[in-house]
Design a protein around this motif. Structure first.
Motif, PDB file in Angstrom:
ATOM      1  N   ALA A  35      14.353   8.873  11.229  1.00  8.07           N
ATOM      2  CA  ALA A  35      13.159   9.597  11.269  1.00  8.07           C
ATOM      3  C   ALA A  35      12.393   9.411  12.749  1.00  8.07           C
ATOM      4  N   PRO A  36      12.480   8.045  13.364  1.00 11.61           N
ATOM      5  CA  PRO A  36      11.791   7.787  14.570  1.00 11.61           C
ATOM      6  C   PRO A  36      12.017   9.043  15.646  1.00 11.61           C
ATOM      7  N   PRO A  37      11.074   9.377  16.301  1.00 11.97           N
ATOM      8  CA  PRO A  37       9.765   8.849  16.734  1.00 11.97           C
ATOM      9  C   PRO A  37       8.568   9.276  15.303  1.00 11.97           C
ATOM     10  N   ILE A  38       9.196   9.849  14.407  1.00 11.60           N
ATOM     11  CA  ILE A  38       8.174  10.349  13.457  1.00 11.60           C
ATOM     12  C   ILE A  38       7.634   8.939  12.716  1.00 11.60           C
ATOM     13  N   THR A  39       6.401   9.010  12.449  1.00  7.26           N
ATOM     14  CA  THR A  39       5.746   7.730  11.540  1.00  7.26           C
ATOM     15  C   THR A  39       5.351   8.491  10.297  1.00  7.26           C
ATOM     16  N   PHE A  40       4.949   7.514   9.434  1.00  7.91           N
ATOM     17  CA  PHE A  40       4.728   7.926   7.980  1.00  7.91           C
ATOM     18  C   PHE A  40       3.258   7.111   7.887  1.00  7.91           C
ATOM     19  N   SER A  41       2.243   7.964   7.577  1.00 12.49           N
ATOM     20  CA  SER A  41       0.916   7.340   7.224  1.00 12.49           C
ATOM     21  C   SER A  41       0.885   7.170   5.591  1.00 12.49           C
ATOM     22  N   ASP A  42      -0.205   6.537   5.358  1.00  9.84           N
ATOM     23  CA  ASP A  42      -0.634   6.190   3.967  1.00  9.84           C
ATOM     24  C   ASP A  42      -1.075   7.626   3.275  1.00  9.84           C
ATOM     25  N   PRO A  43      -0.167   8.018   2.264  1.00  9.53           N
ATOM     26  CA  PRO A  43      -0.433   9.330   1.716  1.00  9.53           C
ATOM     27  C   PRO A  43      -1.718   9.609   1.194  1.00  9.53           C
ATOM     28  N   ILE A  44      -2.599   8.588   0.667  1.00  9.83           N
ATOM     29  CA  ILE A  44      -3.963   8.939  -0.059  1.00  9.83           C
ATOM     30  C   ILE A  44      -4.861   9.039   1.309  1.00  9.83           C
ATOM     31  N   GLU A  45      -4.893   8.004   2.109  1.00  8.11           N
ATOM     32  CA  GLU A  45      -5.795   8.301   3.365  1.00  8.11           C
ATOM     33  C   GLU A  45      -5.338   9.381   4.018  1.00  8.11           C
ATOM     34  N   THR A  46      -4.317  10.035   4.277  1.00 10.45           N
ATOM     35  CA  THR A  46      -3.824  11.255   4.729  1.00 10.45           C
ATOM     36  C   THR A  46      -4.513  12.312   3.728  1.00 10.45           C
ATOM     37  N   ALA A  47      -4.251  12.310   2.662  1.00  8.97           N
ATOM     38  CA  ALA A  47      -4.790  13.439   1.829  1.00  8.97           C
ATOM     39  C   ALA A  47      -6.452  13.277   1.893  1.00  8.97           C
ATOM     40  N   ARG A  48      -6.992  12.282   2.000  1.00  8.57           N
ATOM     41  CA  ARG A  48      -8.316  12.353   2.261  1.00  8.57           C
ATOM     42  C   ARG A  48      -8.988  12.974   3.327  1.00  8.57           C
ATOM     43  N   ALA A  49      -8.239  12.435   4.411  1.00  7.64           N
ATOM     44  CA  ALA A  49      -8.533  13.136   5.818  1.00  7.64           C
ATOM     45  C   ALA A  49      -8.364  14.524   5.816  1.00  7.64           C
ATOM     46  N   ALA A  50      -7.087  15.086   5.174  1.00 11.48           N
ATOM     47  CA  ALA A  50      -6.803  16.477   5.262  1.00 11.48           C
ATOM     48  C   ALA A  50      -7.944  17.515   4.435  1.00 11.48           C
ATOM     49  N   VAL A  51      -8.194  16.940   3.176  1.00 12.36           N
ATOM     50  CA  VAL A  51      -9.320  17.503   2.277  1.00 12.36           C
ATOM     51  C   VAL A  51     -10.571  17.548   3.254  1.00 12.36           C
TER      52      VAL A  51
END
Length: 100
Positions: A35-51
């Motif tokens: 996957a690099p250079p793709i990184t993975f963020s915390d899914p819950i925090e990502t969802a909160r920010a997107a919402v």
């Protein structure tokens, strides 16, 4: 997951604005060694920010697209208010039925 477009808004002919965002499960990095250079963020925090971003953009409906598994998707639903449906893509019943 860091991607160029973090969410998408579709406006229907009747004016209804639908916001979409997608996440992968916590184990995504383990299954994608190249996957690099793709990184993975915390899914819950990502969802909160997107919402929050989609609601700030005045969408009428927020749809979460998830490839996380049932346990993580239940946790997502409990932890992130404002997601109308979560479209879970962990199991593929049409593929399972195709061979029958």
């Amino acid at each position: 997951m860091v991607i160029p477009e973090e969410h998408h808004i579709k406006e229907l002919a009747n004016g209804l604005r639908i916001g979409f965002f997608g996440i992968l499960g916590k184990k995504a990095a383990e299954y994608t060694p190249y996957a690099p250079p793709i990184t993975f963020s915390d899914p819950i925090e990502t969802a909160r920010a997107a919402v929050a971003e989609l609601q700030a953009a005045s969408v009428d409906v927020v749809i979460g697209l998830s490839h996380s598994g049932e346990v993580e998707e239940a946790a997502l639903a409990a932890a992130v208010p404002g997601i109308d449906p979560i479209w879970a893509c962990w199991k593929w019943p049409l593929i399972e039925l195709a061979g029958k």
